[in-house]
Design a protein around this motif. Structure first.
Motif, PDB file in Angstrom:
ATOM      1  N   ARG A 212       1.553   3.877  -8.244  1.00  0.00           N
ATOM      2  CA  ARG A 212       0.970   2.631  -8.876  1.00  0.00           C
ATOM      3  C   ARG A 212       2.023   2.053  -9.670  1.00  0.00           C
ATOM      4  NH1 ARG A 212      -3.894   3.794 -11.495  1.00  0.00           N
ATOM      5  NH2 ARG A 212      -3.615   1.647 -12.143  1.00  0.00           N
ATOM      6  N   HIS A 213       2.726   2.785 -10.424  1.00  0.00           N
ATOM      7  CA  HIS A 213       3.660   2.172 -11.343  1.00  0.00           C
ATOM      8  C   HIS A 213       4.859   1.563 -10.737  1.00  0.00           C
ATOM      9  CE1 HIS A 213       3.274   3.530 -15.852  1.00  0.00           C
ATOM     10  NE2 HIS A 213       2.122   3.847 -15.324  1.00  0.00           N
ATOM     11  N   SER A 214       5.083   1.879  -9.497  1.00  0.00           N
ATOM     12  CA  SER A 214       5.981   1.216  -8.489  1.00  0.00           C
ATOM     13  C   SER A 214       5.419  -0.163  -7.785  1.00  0.00           C
ATOM     14  CB  SER A 214       6.387   2.170  -7.347  1.00  0.00           C
ATOM     15  OG  SER A 214       5.593   2.197  -6.356  1.00  0.00           O
ATOM     16  N   GLY A 215       4.114  -0.531  -8.469  1.00  0.00           N
ATOM     17  CA  GLY A 215       3.821  -1.791  -8.051  1.00  0.00           C
ATOM     18  C   GLY A 215       3.052  -1.647  -6.728  1.00  0.00           C
ATOM     19  N   ARG A 216       2.670  -0.409  -6.155  1.00  0.00           N
ATOM     20  CA  ARG A 216       1.875  -0.533  -5.182  1.00  0.00           C
ATOM     21  C   ARG A 216       0.497  -0.031  -5.241  1.00  0.00           C
ATOM     22  NH1 ARG A 216       7.163   1.514  -4.369  1.00  0.00           N
ATOM     23  NH2 ARG A 216       8.362   0.580  -2.829  1.00  0.00           N
ATOM     24  N   ARG A 217      -0.331  -0.153  -4.032  1.00  0.00           N
ATOM     25  CA  ARG A 217      -1.797   0.239  -4.434  1.00  0.00           C
ATOM     26  C   ARG A 217      -1.978   1.389  -3.618  1.00  0.00           C
ATOM     27  NH1 ARG A 217      -4.916  -3.744  -1.331  1.00  0.00           N
ATOM     28  NH2 ARG A 217      -2.991  -4.350  -0.156  1.00  0.00           N
ATOM     29  N   VAL A 218      -3.095   2.207  -4.375  1.00  0.00           N
ATOM     30  CA  VAL A 218      -3.631   3.380  -3.813  1.00  0.00           C
ATOM     31  C   VAL A 218      -4.939   3.125  -3.290  1.00  0.00           C
ATOM     32  CG1 VAL A 218      -4.365   5.894  -4.237  1.00  0.00           C
ATOM     33  CG2 VAL A 218      -2.201   4.875  -5.446  1.00  0.00           C
TER      34      VAL A 218
ATOM     35  N   ALA B 275      -5.383  16.608  -0.780  1.00  0.00           N
ATOM     36  CA  ALA B 275      -6.068  17.512   0.280  1.00  0.00           C
ATOM     37  C   ALA B 275      -6.013  16.674   1.713  1.00  0.00           C
ATOM     38  CB  ALA B 275      -7.596  17.949   0.133  1.00  0.00           C
ATOM     39  N   CYS B 276      -5.803  15.408   1.532  1.00  0.00           N
ATOM     40  CA  CYS B 276      -5.631  14.574   2.671  1.00  0.00           C
ATOM     41  C   CYS B 276      -4.870  13.261   2.041  1.00  0.00           C
ATOM     42  CB  CYS B 276      -7.108  14.389   3.535  1.00  0.00           C
ATOM     43  SG  CYS B 276      -6.536  13.477   4.928  1.00  0.00           S
ATOM     44  N   LEU B 277      -3.966  13.026   2.232  1.00  0.00           N
ATOM     45  CA  LEU B 277      -3.017  11.902   1.567  1.00  0.00           C
ATOM     46  C   LEU B 277      -1.946  11.356   2.451  1.00  0.00           C
ATOM     47  CD1 LEU B 277      -1.707  12.042  -2.131  1.00  0.00           C
ATOM     48  CD2 LEU B 277      -0.135  11.352  -0.394  1.00  0.00           C
ATOM     49  N   ALA B 278      -1.818  10.050   2.876  1.00  0.00           N
ATOM     50  CA  ALA B 278      -1.153   9.479   3.550  1.00  0.00           C
ATOM     51  C   ALA B 278      -0.161   8.748   2.658  1.00  0.00           C
ATOM     52  CB  ALA B 278      -1.756   8.735   4.521  1.00  0.00           C
ATOM     53  N   THR B 279       0.982   8.773   3.163  1.00  0.00           N
ATOM     54  CA  THR B 279       2.043   7.834   2.381  1.00  0.00           C
ATOM     55  C   THR B 279       3.189   7.630   3.308  1.00  0.00           C
ATOM     56  OG1 THR B 279       3.326   7.693   0.185  1.00  0.00           O
ATOM     57  CG2 THR B 279       3.380   9.582   1.142  1.00  0.00           C
ATOM     58  N   PRO B 280       3.911   6.346   3.255  1.00  0.00           N
ATOM     59  CA  PRO B 280       5.127   6.171   3.697  1.00  0.00           C
ATOM     60  C   PRO B 280       6.294   7.041   3.442  1.00  0.00           C
ATOM     61  CG  PRO B 280       4.105   4.264   2.905  1.00  0.00           C
ATOM     62  CD  PRO B 280       3.534   5.248   2.144  1.00  0.00           C
ATOM     63  N   ARG B 281       7.107   7.545   4.436  1.00  0.00           N
ATOM     64  CA  ARG B 281       8.286   8.647   4.114  1.00  0.00           C
ATOM     65  C   ARG B 281       9.212   7.946   3.136  1.00  0.00           C
ATOM     66  NH1 ARG B 281      11.159  12.920   6.483  1.00  0.00           N
ATOM     67  NH2 ARG B 281      12.544  13.211   4.818  1.00  0.00           N
ATOM     68  N   ARG B 282       9.535   6.586   3.580  1.00  0.00           N
ATOM     69  CA  ARG B 282      10.602   6.024   2.577  1.00  0.00           C
ATOM     70  C   ARG B 282      10.104   6.129   1.177  1.00  0.00           C
ATOM     71  NH1 ARG B 282      12.115   0.263   4.868  1.00  0.00           N
ATOM     72  NH2 ARG B 282      10.000   0.089   4.559  1.00  0.00           N
ATOM     73  N   LEU B 283       8.791   5.819   0.732  1.00  0.00           N
ATOM     74  CA  LEU B 283       8.233   5.951  -0.424  1.00  0.00           C
ATOM     75  C   LEU B 283       8.397   7.062  -1.049  1.00  0.00           C
ATOM     76  CD1 LEU B 283       6.962   4.491  -2.916  1.00  0.00           C
ATOM     77  CD2 LEU B 283       4.780   4.503  -1.576  1.00  0.00           C
ATOM     78  N   TRP B 284       8.113   8.148  -0.271  1.00  0.00           N
ATOM     79  CA  TRP B 284       8.013   9.577  -0.836  1.00  0.00           C
ATOM     80  C   TRP B 284       9.457   9.709  -0.915  1.00  0.00           C
ATOM     81  CZ3 TRP B 284       4.582  13.808  -0.725  1.00  0.00           C
ATOM     82  CH2 TRP B 284       5.180  15.031  -0.829  1.00  0.00           C
ATOM     83  N   ASP B 285      10.484   9.429  -0.389  1.00  0.00           N
ATOM     84  CA  ASP B 285      11.979   9.716  -0.730  1.00  0.00           C
ATOM     85  C   ASP B 285      12.174   9.099  -1.941  1.00  0.00           C
ATOM     86  OD1 ASP B 285      12.350  11.429   1.405  1.00  0.00           O
ATOM     87  OD2 ASP B 285      12.951  10.077   2.823  1.00  0.00           O
ATOM     88  N   GLU B 286      11.747   7.846  -1.935  1.00  0.00           N
ATOM     89  CA  GLU B 286      12.117   6.982  -3.176  1.00  0.00           C
ATOM     90  C   GLU B 286      11.602   7.445  -4.527  1.00  0.00           C
ATOM     91  OE1 GLU B 286      11.061   3.024  -2.695  1.00  0.00           O
ATOM     92  OE2 GLU B 286      10.296   2.863  -4.908  1.00  0.00           O
TER      93      GLU B 286
ATOM     94  N   SER C 227      -7.311   4.927  -8.675  1.00  0.00           N
ATOM     95  CA  SER C 227      -6.235   5.190  -9.366  1.00  0.00           C
ATOM     96  C   SER C 227      -5.513   6.274  -8.499  1.00  0.00           C
ATOM     97  CB  SER C 227      -6.775   5.881 -10.972  1.00  0.00           C
ATOM     98  OG  SER C 227      -6.561   4.462 -11.635  1.00  0.00           O
ATOM     99  N   ALA C 228      -6.381   7.158  -8.080  1.00  0.00           N
ATOM    100  CA  ALA C 228      -5.596   8.502  -7.312  1.00  0.00           C
ATOM    101  C   ALA C 228      -6.325   9.046  -6.258  1.00  0.00           C
ATOM    102  CB  ALA C 228      -5.250   9.479  -8.278  1.00  0.00           C
TER     103      ALA C 228
ATOM    104  N   VAL D 241       0.827  -1.205   0.175  1.00  0.00           N
ATOM    105  CA  VAL D 241       0.063   0.145  -0.128  1.00  0.00           C
ATOM    106  C   VAL D 241       0.810   0.950   0.193  1.00  0.00           C
ATOM    107  CG1 VAL D 241      -1.820   1.320   1.338  1.00  0.00           C
ATOM    108  CG2 VAL D 241      -1.983  -1.068   1.268  1.00  0.00           C
ATOM    109  N   GLY D 242       0.654   2.186  -1.101  1.00  0.00           N
ATOM    110  CA  GLY D 242       1.607   3.223  -1.221  1.00  0.00           C
ATOM    111  C   GLY D 242       0.986   4.500  -0.792  1.00  0.00           C
ATOM    112  N   VAL D 243      -0.201   4.764  -0.957  1.00  0.00           N
ATOM    113  CA  VAL D 243      -1.106   5.923  -0.564  1.00  0.00           C
ATOM    114  C   VAL D 243      -2.443   5.263  -0.044  1.00  0.00           C
ATOM    115  CG1 VAL D 243      -2.139   7.794  -1.597  1.00  0.00           C
ATOM    116  CG2 VAL D 243       0.106   7.463  -2.198  1.00  0.00           C
TER     117      VAL D 243
END
Lengths: 546, 66
Positions: free
Chosen positions: A464-470, A431-442, A426-427, A376-378
């Motif tokens: 999503r292109h990195s293979g993770r789900r939103v 306005a309210c979006l959570a994501t792992p910091r490691r993925l953000w940096d990547e 898809s997205a 899960v990416g986002v």
């Protein structure tokens, strides 16, 4: 030689006319390489027994197992599986109908990719009088949605070897045995395919689950257990609840003992607006509500302020337990978010607009809990306008990005409960979006070339292109006091950039359906030409150049 | 304005805000309902047009029709 498809149909005293229609729909298949595994599960009606024997006696492709005593749908379905010889198992209920091209269409999909282990198709409902309604145009594979509802159900075609490997239908799951089987098969399937065509008519008759989800309350409990066991098999620490009167489920993931730190980044210009009769700087309401209401134990708040932010706002912010950063001019939403995240120390990042208001204590728990699954990416939240109508229920890419069911009542369930369940999209809005910091940096954070619009969309698509789900969750709700009448403010160069990067994605959203009308966000069928609305002028200019 | 008066004023203000919020939500519920009904009407129209198109195709296929 084994047939391509084994159609497994357990039978228990259906209305005779519906059984005949079901058998006729199978015999009428344009694709001929099938066998029908009928299991009479102790039907009391002699006419039904006679009809089944007649079917078996007139076509060598029809096999009949007669169980003198009813043992329930699981036992009957397993009896069907035992005699099945085909490469794939097709599940058909005794009162439902296949479209004439159903097997041919599935066969074509399977030939296109030999690694497919599971295929499901769109479906509709058919009333006693033959009226077709409730057409369910489904998304492509959406595992989070399958936990919330058995959206795949009809038509389901499963590789027989995999069905055998997972042990077929399980006792104790009567009524939701198909949900349980689909969950177990898809956990191990190499490839899953969705055919976006209606291939199955689900018959509504008294006592069937198609017409009344309350008809079989035991089935809902079985479905809940099926989802709970599925999560346990995947090592996800969660409980599953039935969602009110519907056959939907809510997964509540358990917060780990050591909650990871979450950094909430809020860019602001200190704008004041009237909400519920009061005019005040929105950022103060956002930050105060966040600090006072949120029950998540480890939150840091970083506010990135525009140089033009009124002094009274910055001084009030300075009095709160937040980190205040001066934004680097000129205005660039992406850069400001990147600046805020760079200064943060949390394991997870939440981008939050300054015109939001928190009223739900566990909103952050709900959002962050999805990251227990590493793919899960986002995660995005359900956002409501000040009048309680829906501002954000996920973004659909339908030639342009659209907020689905925008402006509908906050308590609207949407088609097939869409707005009440957690699901892949898809997205989601920034306005309210959570994501792992490691993925953000990547991924390099938000793209600064998108200064105003589409930076969230671009980030989600890269995720999503990195293979993770939103994921969009229906169970974390915030107010978003965005203007309901504001015109789209995307610059033309941003639209052009979006198109140049993501043209394919804009024209094929796996969580939409090709049967929907273009540029509509409300699941309208595509046929009505007059509903093909014009693109906004800026979009038209960009598209016409391509 | 005494301390007591300020509390009364604050309470009245908060009540007015809550009422304004309630009324806006009622309006929002109605707006949402209008949207939903409009979509339902569009769907019905679309279904009728689909059926009409199907009937036209069928008529053209009948012998003696061009």
């Amino acid at each position: 030689m084994a047939p391509r498809f084994s159609i497994v149909t357990p039978v228990h005293d259906p209305p005779l006319g519906l059984l005949r229609a079901c058998l006729a729909s199978i015999h009428g298949q344009t694709f001929r390489d099938w066998e029908l595994c009928l299991v009479d599960d102790g039907s009391a009606d002699p006419a039904v027994r006679g009809e089944l024997r007649r079917a078996a006696g007139t076509d060598p492709r029809v096999q009949l197992v007669e169980r003198p005593v009813a043992g329930g749908i699981v036992a009957a379905s397993n009896a069907g599986l035992e005699i099945a010889r085909g490469d794939f198992v097709v599940l058909v209920d005794h009162d439902d109908q296949l479209t004439t091209d159903a097997l041919a269409t599935v066969d074509a999909a399977l030939r296109a990719d030999p690694a497919i282990d599971y295929v499901y198709a769109d479906e509709d409902k058919i009333a006693d009088d033959g009226t077709i309604y409730d057409v369910f145009h489904k998304p492509d594979w959406s595992p989070e949605r399958l936990r919330a509802q058995n959206y795949c159900t009809h038509l389901s075609v499963l590789r027989r070897s995999l069905v055998e490997r997972v042990g077929g239908f399980r006792r104790g799951f009567d009524g939701s045995q198909d949900h349980d089987l689909i969950l177990r098969v898809t956990e191990q399937a190499r490839r899953i395919n969705h055919v976006p065509e209606v291939l199955y008519h689900w018959c509504v008759n008294p006592g069937s689950a198609a017409g009344d989800p309350d008809a079989k309350p035991y089935a809902r409990e079985a479905g809940r257990r099926a989802v709970a066991e599925h999560l346990a098999r995947l090592g996800i620490d969660a409980t599953v609840e039935q969602d009110g009167a519907s056959s939907h489920y809510r997964v509540r993931r358990v917060r780990p003992a050591q909650a990871p730190r979450v950094s909430v980044v809020i860019p602001t210009a200190g704008t004041a607006r009237q909400v519920w009769g009061v005019t005040r700087p929105l950022v103060l309401g956002a930050v105060r509500s966040l600090l006072e209401v949120t029950e998540y134990p480890d939150v840091e708040v970083i506010v990135v302020t525009d140089p033009a932010t009124p002094a009274c706002v910055t001084s009030e912010l300075a009095a709160l337990p937040v980190t205040v950063l001066d934004a680097v001019a000129p205005f660039n939403f992406s850069r400001w978010c990147n600046q805020g995240v760079a200064a943060s120390r949390g394991e997870y990042v939440v981008l939050l607009n300054d015109d939001t208001l928190v009223e739900q204590p566990d909103w952050l728990d709900v959002m962050i809990s999805f990251f227990a699954e590493p793919d899960v990416g986002v995660v995005g939240a359900r956002l409501l306008y000040a009048d309680g109508t829906l501002q954000h229920g996920g973004i659909l890419l339908n030639e342009q990005p659209l907020h689905i069911f925008h402006g509908f009542a906050g308590d609207d369930r949407g088609p097939f409960g869409l707005l009440k369940i957690d699901r892949e999209v898809s997205a989601v809005t920034g306005a309210c979006l959570a994501t792992p910091r490691r993925l953000w940096d990547e991924l390099g954070g938000l793209p600064e070339e998108f200064a105003v619009a589409f930076n969230d969309l671009d980030y989600c698509l890269r995720v999503r292109h990195s293979g993770r789900r939103v994921i969009w969750t229906a169970h974390a709700t915030l107010y978003h006091f965005e203007s309901q009448t504001r015109r789209p403010d995307a610059a033309e160069h941003e639209i052009a950039l979006l198109y140049s990067r993501w043209s394919d994605e804009l024209h094929h959203d796996p969580y939409g359906n090709p049967n929907f009308a273009p540029r509509q966000a409300v699941w309208l069928p595509a046929e009505r030409a007059s509903l093909r609305t014009a693109l906004p002028a800026a979009w038209r200019r960009v598209v016409s150049r391509r | 304005v005494t301390q007591g008066d300020a509390e009364v004023l604050r309470r009245e203000r908060d009540e007015a805000i809550a009422r304004a919020r309630e009324l806006e939500h009622e309006l929002g519920a109605l707006r949402g309902r209008v949207k939903r009904l409009e979509v339902m009407m569009w769907r019905r129209t679309a279904r009728r047009q689909r059926l009409a198109a199907w009937a036209r195709r069928l008529r053209r296929m009948l012998p003696g029709r061009s």
